[in-house]
Write an enzyme that holds these catalytic residues in place. Structure first.
Site, mmCIF file in Angstrom:
data_model
loop_
_atom_site.group_PDB
_atom_site.id
_atom_site.type_symbol
_atom_site.label_atom_id
_atom_site.label_comp_id
_atom_site.label_asym_id
_atom_site.label_seq_id
_atom_site.Cartn_x
_atom_site.Cartn_y
_atom_site.Cartn_z
ATOM 1 N N GLU A 1 0.980 -1.143 -0.219
ATOM 2 C CA GLU A 1 -0.219 -0.258 0.095
ATOM 3 C C GLU A 1 0.836 1.203 -0.004
ATOM 4 O O GLU A 1 1.920 1.319 0.503
ATOM 5 C CB GLU A 1 -0.849 -0.007 1.269
ATOM 6 N N LYS B 1 2.110 4.639 1.680
ATOM 7 C CA LYS B 1 2.192 5.224 2.659
ATOM 8 C C LYS B 1 1.926 6.587 2.551
ATOM 9 O O LYS B 1 2.735 7.402 2.347
ATOM 10 C CB LYS B 1 3.571 5.021 3.553
ATOM 11 N N ASP C 1 1.180 10.400 3.260
ATOM 12 C CA ASP C 1 1.792 11.499 4.217
ATOM 13 C C ASP C 1 0.683 12.231 4.749
ATOM 14 O O ASP C 1 0.571 13.458 4.111
ATOM 15 C CB ASP C 1 2.866 12.334 3.364
ATOM 16 N N GLU D 1 -5.862 7.471 6.778
ATOM 17 C CA GLU D 1 -4.970 8.587 6.983
ATOM 18 C C GLU D 1 -5.843 9.782 6.246
ATOM 19 O O GLU D 1 -6.408 9.606 5.142
ATOM 20 C CB GLU D 1 -3.589 8.174 6.138
ATOM 21 N N TYR E 1 -6.797 2.238 5.795
ATOM 22 C CA TYR E 1 -6.067 1.332 5.399
ATOM 23 C C TYR E 1 -6.038 0.123 6.297
ATOM 24 O O TYR E 1 -5.139 -1.037 6.586
ATOM 25 C CB TYR E 1 -4.449 1.888 5.360
ATOM 26 N N LYS F 1 2.363 -5.545 4.338
ATOM 27 C CA LYS F 1 1.850 -6.180 5.486
ATOM 28 C C LYS F 1 1.671 -7.520 5.167
ATOM 29 O O LYS F 1 1.264 -7.751 3.719
ATOM 30 C CB LYS F 1 0.373 -5.576 5.758
ATOM 31 N N LYS G 1 10.903 3.021 3.096
ATOM 32 C CA LYS G 1 11.007 4.625 2.745
ATOM 33 C C LYS G 1 12.357 4.957 2.132
ATOM 34 O O LYS G 1 13.381 4.646 2.736
ATOM 35 C CB LYS G 1 11.163 5.384 4.330
ATOM 36 N N CYS H 1 49.453 11.648 -18.656
ATOM 37 C CA CYS H 1 48.845 10.434 -17.949
ATOM 38 C C CYS H 1 49.376 10.282 -16.695
ATOM 39 O O CYS H 1 50.555 10.085 -16.426
ATOM 40 C CB CYS H 1 49.057 8.941 -18.905
ATOM 41 N N CYS I 1 51.119 6.693 -16.947
ATOM 42 C CA CYS I 1 52.458 6.282 -17.662
ATOM 43 C C CYS I 1 52.875 7.665 -18.300
ATOM 44 O O CYS I 1 53.906 7.383 -18.772
ATOM 45 C CB CYS I 1 51.789 5.347 -18.781
ATOM 46 N N CYS J 1 44.609 9.207 -22.297
ATOM 47 C CA CYS J 1 45.956 8.930 -22.587
ATOM 48 C C CYS J 1 46.297 8.488 -23.685
ATOM 49 O O CYS J 1 45.489 7.501 -24.227
ATOM 50 C CB CYS J 1 46.304 7.831 -21.230
ATOM 51 N N CYS K 1 50.187 1.540 -21.786
ATOM 52 C CA CYS K 1 49.724 2.365 -20.421
ATOM 53 C C CYS K 1 49.275 1.252 -19.541
ATOM 54 O O CYS K 1 48.502 0.940 -19.896
ATOM 55 C CB CYS K 1 48.727 3.552 -20.792
HETATM 56 S S1 IVH Z 1 -0.620 0.690 8.725
HETATM 57 C C1 IVH Z 1 0.101 -1.530 12.464
HETATM 58 N N1 IVH Z 1 -0.806 1.566 6.592
HETATM 59 O O1 IVH Z 1 2.124 5.595 8.856
HETATM 60 C C2 IVH Z 1 0.363 -0.682 11.268
HETATM 61 N N2 IVH Z 1 0.067 3.207 8.184
HETATM 62 O O2 IVH Z 1 4.202 4.585 10.819
HETATM 63 C C3 IVH Z 1 -0.202 0.480 11.370
HETATM 64 N N3 IVH Z 1 0.338 5.283 7.172
HETATM 65 O O3 IVH Z 1 0.663 6.112 11.976
HETATM 66 C C4 IVH Z 1 -0.209 1.612 10.440
HETATM 67 N N4 IVH Z 1 -0.433 5.049 5.314
HETATM 68 O O4 IVH Z 1 -0.531 7.220 9.849
HETATM 69 C C5 IVH Z 1 -0.523 2.033 7.507
HETATM 70 N N5 IVH Z 1 -1.000 2.373 4.171
HETATM 71 C C6 IVH Z 1 -0.860 2.577 5.399
HETATM 72 C C7 IVH Z 1 -0.294 3.844 5.930
HETATM 73 C C8 IVH Z 1 0.054 4.213 7.225
HETATM 74 C C9 IVH Z 1 0.162 5.931 6.224
HETATM 75 C C10 IVH Z 1 0.919 6.212 8.439
HETATM 76 C C11 IVH Z 1 -0.019 5.885 9.670
HETATM 77 C C12 IVH Z 1 0.818 5.399 10.754
HETATM 78 C C13 IVH Z 1 2.117 5.475 10.138
HETATM 79 C C14 IVH Z 1 3.019 4.403 10.498
#
Ligand code: IVH
Length: 677
Positions: free
Chosen positions: A119, A121, A123, A179, A231, A296, A320, A414, A417, A432, A438
């Site tokens: 998935e 992640k 921000d 998120e 998520y 996961k 990351k 060079c 040499c 060279c 060389c």
């Molecule tokens: S799973 C046990 N899935 O990342 C696992 N977290 O460092 C719990 N986050 O605080 C998190 N996208 O805010 C999970 N697809 C995703 C995510 C995600 C963003 C953030 C989440 C969490 C932090 C974990």
């Protein structure tokens, strides 16, 4: 009053309007597939507002009109999480991802490849949602993981968060996690408007989301462009009928939650890596900011068996990518001489961690590059290392140049040499002029000759070659075949047994085939693919060296530049002598088997992905190439066919997106059989 409609009718219309509005909200904000025009939607919404104004007794907290924001709060009450909100362990390299898989499989005592959920992640800000009997009761921030803040009033303003669940088979109590974030385009539009109005701009999308969620007045949150991807599930008090994460996410989608469409279930860690690479390559095109990818273990029983280590689950990890640029100091510039005599400046740096490794050297390419960078020894420089690309110096911090910074003199002789260094007209590279006399050029030429794609002589590395050249035992590649075991055993740190092995490896390399021998000669511009094409076309070394520019250019991939390099190579007497001496030493370059006049897969591009059971990827590639196909690593609209085994990930999706035909292993074997017949 006789004209007044029965209260029951009004209540029914209000309920119908709310259902229509929520259905549209879901289509628009969750599915991203609107079903009504804005005007139609506004008409429904205005009608509902009117009815609610006339009949305030019908207003409920879940009415879509109430999303706009209720009463302002003075503070956010603290909320304890019944199940802590964990954080994720992180890694930055593919090796660490493979280590994660190894660790997980060892703990599970699993021989078989595991299914993983991959998935993005996101921000943004982690939020926990709690539903009872299908109604949103509570929304909380993560806080310290044990205790967060009650931000229910604010989260209710998000159209992507269902106030009532769709469908009906949901558990009585349900906890969902996800998120909240601000899409990049909305962030930009918000700031543009803020700037025009002379109001404060948001720092970045994540700060924007966090700040918007912490507004005491929900009406302010309601005006911020926030959305949410879910998520995972948290605590459930009933028997959860599903056994895996991805299946559970699909169920959440049915209930009205927004799930990231780039979520994938894949089999095996190589497919995970495939996903990570493909997904991260697209990060610039995404509508939102990410700070990595989450992986996961998909199966809940396996997740439970793996458990949690203090605050991070063992069944998941965040990938990351390490920052690709870092700042460090240029300590010295050295000049190296390569196989073709090219004199390359190399930056010696204060060691710095970048792109997942510690870097202390970087290439500076040539004198033009040094001038372009305006580089001096002692400067603070930005070093970039992306993927497996060799580190580069990309920028100099001119403002911070020390007073004693020293300019860089490009050598005119060079450094190995002492022969003069010359720059051919129109070329950026200085070379060279001594050629194989060389020692540096000779050592690198021999290293290339012995390398894996060339003559593949195991045990013939830089240390051994350097000694052979320094002791004048070898003056060109043909001399290697005249070395006896005693001569090799006389080298430093070379045991009798190793000397025998090396001798055998050298002698055994005589039958490597014409393509490898052509590549091994080290003709400029002739890589492995060109060497193979030349071997197929000319079928012997003498035929190649007699070829003129026109017949050279008849070969696929050979243009005027490559043709000129080949011709120039064979004009030089020492190169002809080398070829003759190789042949005399017993190197027997066999031509490759003849391809049918028109190879069945000529000009086709194929892609292999996932695991094949009956043959290795290398074998599959070799058989496709023997039929005339190119085998590529990525799928595009130009791809002719994709062969997908179990665990195929992004490439399979890409194939579907581009409408490229896909074969499974069985169909592939049948096709190979037909084509090879
Ligand atoms: S799973 C046990 N899935 O990342 C696992 N977290 O460092 C719990 N986050 O605080 C998190 N996208 O805010 C999970 N697809 C995703 C995510 C995600 C963003 C953030 C989440 C969490 C932090 C974990």
């Amino acid at each position: 009053m006789a004209t007044e409609r029965a209260a029951a009718d009004v209540a029914a219309e209000v309920e119908r309007l709310r259902a229509q509005i929520e259905t549209h909200n879901h289509a628009y904000h969750v599915l991203d597939a609107p079903t009504l025009s804005d005007a139609e939607f506004d008409a429904l919404f205005d009608r509902l507002l009117i009815l609610e104004r006339e009949h305030p007794e019908l207003i409920t907290q879940e009415s879509p009109t109430q999303r706009i924001g209720g009463a302002a709060a003075t503070r956010f009450p603290a909320i304890r999480h019944p199940l802590p909100m964990l954080s994720l362990g992180k890694c930055t390299t593919m090796k660490e991802l493979r280590d994660f898989d190894t660790r997980v499989r060892r703990l599970l005592a699993s021989e078989a490849e595991l299914s993983y959920a991959c998935e993005p992640k996101i921000d943004g800000v982690a939020v926990r949602l709690y539903y009872e009997n299908g109604h949103l009761q509570l929304a909380a921030t993560r806080g310290d993981g044990e205790e967060g803040e009650d931000i229910t009033a604010n989260v209710r303003t998000l159209n992507s968060v269902p106030l009532r669940l769709r469908g009906e088979d949901w558990p009585q109590r349900l906890e969902v996690r996800g998120e909240v974030y601000m899409p990049r385009a909305d962030f930009n539009a918000f700031n543009l408007a803020a700037r025009a109005a002379g109001e404060r701009e948001l720092v970045n999308p994540r700060n924007g989301a966090a700040g918007s969620l912490r507004q005491l007045d929900p009406a302010v949150t309601a005006r911020r462009p926030l959305t949410m991807f879910c998520y995972g599930i948290g605590r459930i008090d009933e028997n959860w009928p599903l056994t895996s994460h991805v299946a559970s996410l699909q169920r959440l989608a049915e209930w009205g939650f927004r799930i990231n469409p780039d979520t994938r279930k894949v089999v095996g860690i190589e497919a995970v890596i495939d996903y990570v690479e493909t997904f991260l390559a697209r990060r610039g095109e995404l509508a939102y900011d990410i700070d990595g990818v989450v992986i996961k273990v998909d199966d809940f029983a396996a997740q439970d068996a793996l458990g949690v280590l203090t605050r991070t689950p063992r069944y998941a990890i965040a990938f990351k990518p390490a920052a690709e640029e870092a700042l460090t100091r240029l300590v010295e510039v050295d000049f190296q001489v390569g196989r073709t005599g090219a004199v390359t400046p190399v930056a010696r740096l204060e060691p710095v961690f970048v792109g997942g490794v510690t870097v202390s050297n970087a290439t500076l390419h040539n004198s033009d590059e040094i001038a372009r960078l305006d580089l001096r020894v002692g400067d603070l420089v930005w070093v970039r290392r992306a993927g497996d690309v060799i580190p580069q110096v990309v920028r100099v911090e001119l403002d911070q140049r020390p007073e004693d910074a020293r300019s860089i003199e490009f050598p005119d002789h060079c450094p190995v040499c002492s022969a003069p260094v010359a720059r051919e007209e129109g070329e950026v590279v200085a070379r060279c002029t001594a050629r194989r006399s060389c020692p540096a050029q000779l050592v690198h030429g021999l290293l290339h000759f012995a390398s894996r794609g060339a003559m593949d002589i195991q045990g013939l590395g830089e240390k051994v070659i350097t000694q052979l050249v320094e002791r004048e035992l070898v003056a060109d590649a043909a001399d290697l075949y005249g070395l006896d075991v005693d001569a090799l055993a006389g080298l430093d740190r070379m045991a009798e047994k190793s000397a025998q092995n090396l001798h055998e490896a050298i002698q055994g390399s005589r039958q490597r085939g014409l393509a490898r021998v052509i590549f091994a000669l080290g003709i400029r511009e002739v890589g492995e693919a060109t060497a193979a094409a030349l071997a197929r076309h000319f079928r012997s070394l003498p035929a190649l060296w007699e070829a003129d520019a026109d017949s050279l250019q008849a070969v696929r991939d050979v243009g005027p530049v490559v043709a000129r390099e080949i011709a120039e190579f064979f004009v030089q007497e020492e190169n002809r002598a080398l070829v003759e001496r190789l042949l005399a030493a017993g190197v027997e370059p066999e031509p490759p088997p003849e391809l049918p006049a028109t190879a069945p897969l000529a000009d086709q591009t194929w892609v292999l992905t996932g695991t094949l059971e009956g043959l290795t990827r290398k074998e599959a590639k070799a058989r496709l190439e023997a039929l005339g196909a190119r085998v590529s690593a990525s799928v595009s609209a130009q791809t002719d066919c994709v062969v997908a085994g179990p665990g195929a990930g992004q490439k399979l999706t890409d194939a579907e997106r581009h409408g490229v035909p896909v074969l499974d292993e069985a169909a592939f074997m049948v096709r190979l059989g037909e084509l090879e017949a």
